[in-house]
Scaffold this active site. Structure first.
Site, PDB file in Angstrom:
ATOM      1  N   ASP A 111       0.855  -1.194   0.000  1.00  0.00           N
ATOM      2  CA  ASP A 111       0.000   0.000   0.000  1.00  0.00           C
ATOM      3  C   ASP A 111       0.893   1.246   0.000  1.00  0.00           C
ATOM      4  O   ASP A 111       1.765   1.390   0.852  1.00  0.00           O
ATOM      5  CB  ASP A 111      -0.897  -0.006   1.250  1.00  0.00           C
ATOM      6  CG  ASP A 111      -1.934   1.119   1.213  1.00  0.00           C
ATOM      7  OD1 ASP A 111      -3.135   0.801   1.247  1.00  0.00           O
ATOM      8  OD2 ASP A 111      -1.537   2.301   1.171  1.00  0.00           O
ATOM      9  N   ASP A 166      -3.650   2.351  -5.407  1.00  0.00           N
ATOM     10  CA  ASP A 166      -2.412   2.359  -4.617  1.00  0.00           C
ATOM     11  C   ASP A 166      -2.160   1.101  -3.799  1.00  0.00           C
ATOM     12  O   ASP A 166      -1.240   1.073  -3.004  1.00  0.00           O
ATOM     13  CB  ASP A 166      -2.342   3.614  -3.729  1.00  0.00           C
ATOM     14  CG  ASP A 166      -2.879   3.414  -2.335  1.00  0.00           C
ATOM     15  OD1 ASP A 166      -3.884   2.689  -2.186  1.00  0.00           O
ATOM     16  OD2 ASP A 166      -2.292   3.966  -1.401  1.00  0.00           O
ATOM     17  N   GLU A 167      -2.961   0.053  -3.973  1.00  0.00           N
ATOM     18  CA  GLU A 167      -2.678  -1.151  -3.190  1.00  0.00           C
ATOM     19  C   GLU A 167      -2.987  -2.417  -3.973  1.00  0.00           C
ATOM     20  O   GLU A 167      -3.843  -2.433  -4.845  1.00  0.00           O
ATOM     21  CB  GLU A 167      -3.446  -1.147  -1.870  1.00  0.00           C
ATOM     22  CG  GLU A 167      -4.928  -1.106  -2.017  1.00  0.00           C
ATOM     23  CD  GLU A 167      -5.659  -1.136  -0.679  1.00  0.00           C
ATOM     24  OE1 GLU A 167      -5.360  -1.994   0.165  1.00  0.00           O
ATOM     25  OE2 GLU A 167      -6.550  -0.294  -0.511  1.00  0.00           O
TER      26      GLU A 167
HETATM   27  N1  DCP Z   1      -8.588   8.364  -1.285  1.00  0.00           N
HETATM   28  C1  DCP Z   1      -9.667   9.217  -1.482  1.00  0.00           C
HETATM   29  N2  DCP Z   1     -10.664   9.304  -0.532  1.00  0.00           N
HETATM   30  C2  DCP Z   1     -10.595   8.556   0.596  1.00  0.00           C
HETATM   31  C3  DCP Z   1      -9.527   7.672   0.805  1.00  0.00           C
HETATM   32  C4  DCP Z   1      -8.519   7.615  -0.156  1.00  0.00           C
HETATM   33  O1  DCP Z   1      -9.725   9.896  -2.493  1.00  0.00           O
HETATM   34  N3  DCP Z   1     -11.577   8.657   1.509  1.00  0.00           N
HETATM   35  C5  DCP Z   1      -7.509   8.298  -2.305  1.00  0.00           C
HETATM   36  C6  DCP Z   1      -6.370   9.221  -1.972  1.00  0.00           C
HETATM   37  C7  DCP Z   1      -5.303   8.323  -1.421  1.00  0.00           C
HETATM   38  C8  DCP Z   1      -5.543   7.021  -2.168  1.00  0.00           C
HETATM   39  O2  DCP Z   1      -6.955   6.992  -2.398  1.00  0.00           O
HETATM   40  O3  DCP Z   1      -4.017   8.844  -1.641  1.00  0.00           O
HETATM   41  C9  DCP Z   1      -5.091   5.799  -1.414  1.00  0.00           C
HETATM   42  O4  DCP Z   1      -5.842   5.629  -0.227  1.00  0.00           O
HETATM   43  P1  DCP Z   1      -5.196   5.131   1.122  1.00  0.00           P
HETATM   44  O5  DCP Z   1      -6.318   4.805   2.031  1.00  0.00           O
HETATM   45  O6  DCP Z   1      -4.174   4.071   0.872  1.00  0.00           O
HETATM   46  O7  DCP Z   1      -4.493   6.432   1.716  1.00  0.00           O
HETATM   47  P2  DCP Z   1      -3.065   7.055   1.418  1.00  0.00           P
HETATM   48  O8  DCP Z   1      -2.286   6.239   0.455  1.00  0.00           O
HETATM   49  O9  DCP Z   1      -3.255   8.473   1.014  1.00  0.00           O
HETATM   50  O10 DCP Z   1      -2.374   7.071   2.831  1.00  0.00           O
HETATM   51  P3  DCP Z   1      -1.738   5.842   3.659  1.00  0.00           P
HETATM   52  O11 DCP Z   1      -0.288   6.165   3.781  1.00  0.00           O
HETATM   53  O12 DCP Z   1      -2.432   5.864   4.972  1.00  0.00           O
HETATM   54  O13 DCP Z   1      -1.996   4.603   2.873  1.00  0.00           O
HETATM   55 MG    MG Z   2      -2.081   4.165   0.735  1.00  0.00          MG
END
Ligand code: DCP
Ligand code: MG
Length: 369
Positions: free
Chosen positions: A16, A112-113
């Site tokens: 992720d 992203d995962e």
């Molecule tokens: N995303 C979004 N709305 C949300 C959750 C996520 O648009 N409610 C988008 C933006 C994030 C991406 O999806 O960058 C990936 O989600 P993640 O939950 O993996 O969050 P991040 O990668 O940003 O942070 P982390 O480091 O906690 O994984």
């Molecule tokens: Mg993420």
């Protein structure tokens, strides 16, 4: 189920990306590096929600799905960045290309995962920890981004593990550690257990995996339906779901069953508003737009209907989802019945890779159980 052929222990990696959209923006715009930035939302705090926040912004308590206004209160200097989905998709494509050097068993869950099955790997490295290290290093070298990895014997534990040491984490939960790990795990951390179920569990005095383990499979099924059967196995470390490389899901949505039947249009519109927000967030998370919006209604007599509307271009805007579903709801009148459930979904995507869904439009944990 534990016959000879199932005794081969799987090696599963869940990767992720860290603060994905925000990290891509910081990489491509040096002026954002080291700064509190959020992607999405609006700078005047007028509306919209945060898609994600840089780790600098998270120190102020800013989180995904938070209203912009709140983000601005928490950190007045925060920089709002307009999303560039094409850039995120491009990075996502490159990450998947890196994965494919090691295995073809890749199941992306969002941009992203992904899950990777490396029980046998193309380069004959053998060690899943070593493979995860190499993947993280390649992502750093080739994309200037960091990822976190969870490594275990099944999807469930690997997914939870990847979140434990973010950012830039690498967490291994080996075969002999799985059962104890599950016993200690708080129920709200169970992947797939939503807030409603977690609250229900807590009201029943069930706080951790160990608490769930005390219940019989029959009890769990009685209280939690099909999911109960899954909980029974997973607290014992058993998750036989395979990594599915060519999974394609055709719709993304959310729905809600109400504690009381809805009778007025105002109540219904208010609920549609909430469901639309959830759907909108999911669409952003998966970087998707759909050409068709579908409204599902279940009445108190269990009769179920769906109504949909299609657009010439793919849409994902919250106001369009709300307006369209409210109109679709009106078009079902006069239908002099109380409503028990409302659901919204989008379909007709241009994408092929999507998270698996069950019939409730939620990420599915139970398909292969
Ligand atoms: N995303 C979004 N709305 C949300 C959750 C996520 O648009 N409610 C988008 C933006 C994030 C991406 O999806 O960058 C990936 O989600 P993640 O939950 O993996 O969050 P991040 O990668 O940003 O942070 P982390 O480091 O906690 O994984
Ligand atoms: Mg993420």
């Amino acid at each position: 189920m534990e016959n000879e052929t199932n005794n081969i222990q799987r090696k599963i990696i869940h990767i992720d990306m860290d603060a994905f959209y925000a990290s891509v923006e910081q990489r491509d715009n040096p002026e954002y590096r080291g700064k509190a930035i959020v992607v999405g939302g609006s700078p005047e705090g007028r509306g919209g929600v945060v898609a994600t926040a840089s780790y600098e912004a998270r120190k102020f308590g800013i989180r995904s799905a938070m209203p912009s206004k709140r983000a601005l209160q928490l950190c007045p200097e925060v920089i709002f960045v307009r999303p560039r989905f094409d850039a995120y998709k491009e990075s996502s494509r490159k990450i998947r290309e890196i994965f494919s050097r090691y295995t073809d068993l890749i199941e992306p869950l969002s941009l992203d995962e992904a899950f990777l099955d490396v029980t046998t790997d193309k380069l004959q490295i053998g060690s899943a920890i070593e493979i995860a290290k190499q993947i993280k290093q390649a992502i750093k070298d080739e994309l200037q981004l960091t990822a976190s990895a969870g490594i275990s014997v099944n999807k469930f534990v690997a997914k939870i593990a990847s979140d434990l040491n973010k950012p830039d984490g690498l967490t291994f939960i080996g075969p002999s550690a799985v059962e104890e790990f599950m016993e200690k795990l708080p129920v709200e951390k169970f992947f797939g257990v939503g807030r409603v179920t977690a609250d229900k569990m807590k009201r029943m005095g069930l706080h951790t995996g160990a608490d769930l383990k005390k219940l019989s499979e029959q009890d769990l099924r009685q209280h939690f339906g099909k999911a109960g059967g899954f909980y029974y196995k997973i607290v014992r470390g058993i998750d036989t779901r395979e990594v599915q490389p060519h999974r394609e899901t055709k719709s993304l949505g959310a729905e809600d069953t109400f504690a009381y039947d809805l009778t007025t249009i105002d109540e219904m519109n208010a609920e549609l508003d909430k469901i639309a927000k959830t759907v909108h967030e999911r669409l952003l998370k998966y970087g998707l737009k759909g050409r068709t919006i579908t409204l599902k209604i279940k009445y108190s007599d269990f009769k179920q209907i769906t109504r949909n509307q299609s657009f010439p271009h793919p849409v994902n805007a919250l106001d369009i989802i709300i307006k369209t579903t409210q109109q679709l709801l009106l078009s079902t009148y006069p239908e002099d019945k109380k409503i028990r459930l409302l659901g919204i979904s989008l379909s007709n995507f241009n994408e092929v890779t999507l998270p698996p869904e069950n019939k409730n439009g939620q990420l599915s944990l139970f398909d292969d159980m």
